[in-house]
Write an enzyme that holds these catalytic residues in place. Sequence first.
Site, PDB file in Angstrom:
ATOM      1  N   HIS A 184       0.844  -1.201   0.000  1.00 23.29           N
ATOM      2  CA  HIS A 184       0.000   0.000   0.000  1.00 23.29           C
ATOM      3  C   HIS A 184       0.881   1.253   0.000  1.00 23.29           C
ATOM      4  CE1 HIS A 184      -2.648  -3.180   1.702  1.00 23.29           C
ATOM      5  NE2 HIS A 184      -3.558  -2.580   0.943  1.00 23.29           N
ATOM      6  N   HIS A 188       1.601   1.663  -5.813  1.00 25.91           N
ATOM      7  CA  HIS A 188       0.320   0.947  -5.883  1.00 25.91           C
ATOM      8  C   HIS A 188      -0.819   1.909  -6.240  1.00 25.91           C
ATOM      9  CE1 HIS A 188      -3.302  -1.179  -4.651  1.00 25.91           C
ATOM     10  NE2 HIS A 188      -3.499  -0.273  -3.693  1.00 25.91           N
ATOM     11  N   HIS A 225      -6.776   6.868  -2.318  1.00 25.46           N
ATOM     12  CA  HIS A 225      -7.552   5.778  -1.703  1.00 25.46           C
ATOM     13  C   HIS A 225      -6.788   5.046  -0.606  1.00 25.46           C
ATOM     14  CE1 HIS A 225      -5.254   2.995  -4.284  1.00 25.46           C
ATOM     15  NE2 HIS A 225      -5.696   2.032  -3.505  1.00 25.46           N
ATOM     16  N   ASP A 226      -5.465   5.047  -0.615  1.00 23.98           N
ATOM     17  CA  ASP A 226      -4.688   4.404   0.453  1.00 23.98           C
ATOM     18  C   ASP A 226      -3.786   5.406   1.166  1.00 23.98           C
ATOM     19  OD1 ASP A 226      -5.627   1.820   0.539  1.00 23.98           O
ATOM     20  OD2 ASP A 226      -4.248   1.083  -0.996  1.00 23.98           O
TER      21      ASP A 226
END
Length: 257
Positions: A184, A188, A225-226
């Site tokens: 993550h 990524h 998103h992460d």
Amino acid sequence: LYKGTSQFHLASMPSAPLPPVPSSAFMTLPAASDSVSTLLLQQQMQLKQQSKDSQPSGSSPGNSQQLRLQQLIARVGGQQGQMPAGAMYTGHRAALHSPRAAAAPPVPPPVMEEVEVLLAAASSAWTFDTFALAAATRGHPLSTLTYYLIVKETRLAAEFKLSPTALARYLRAVEAGYKPNPYHNATHAADVLQTLHVMIVNSGMIPHYVDPLTHLAMYLSAAVHDYEHEGSTNDFLINSGHPLAMRYNDRSPMENH
């Protein structure tokens, strides 16, 4: 003057002797280094002394001395024409004595050229190599790809009048929030963003079903998103009493964060 087989000859020269060449004239010659200027001055003084010693009394040394000085200047000038490029201005004495200039090392391809080739492939390639983009951008694949898609590829920045400078700073701040986790991480996130872009473009969702605002929101959602992901699951955070689990009352702490 014209050049014969081995000597310079005088053609239609005036009978009156030519005026001597002043020493200051040699100082203005475009010498390649100090050694060339010193050579000229030394040769000039030797010519004058030899002319005085060998000249019969009553004769004029003007033409003979002037001719030998012209030969000297022509010879030194020819040596200058054979010097390596740049030696006249760099002043490196080694270049004057080297028979051949050192071969320059091969120039690697520009970094921006490599990045542009990768970004062009990111527009439509399903098998895009995000790790190559991370290496080419020196660890900034997410901010580079997001900026390219919003500003260059889709012109969403112009649509919403976004400042390119402010957008670049925002994307760098988001990228800095990704921790160096094995999975993550920012690479990524860039991979997820590129896959999303290919899906919505190749499927025809753009521009038939997705409006510009939704389009921009999809890109930014993929990019963040992460953000600040801890590299562990929600269950691990909850069972270990992680501060994020406490903040979000054990309800999907990573997603809520």
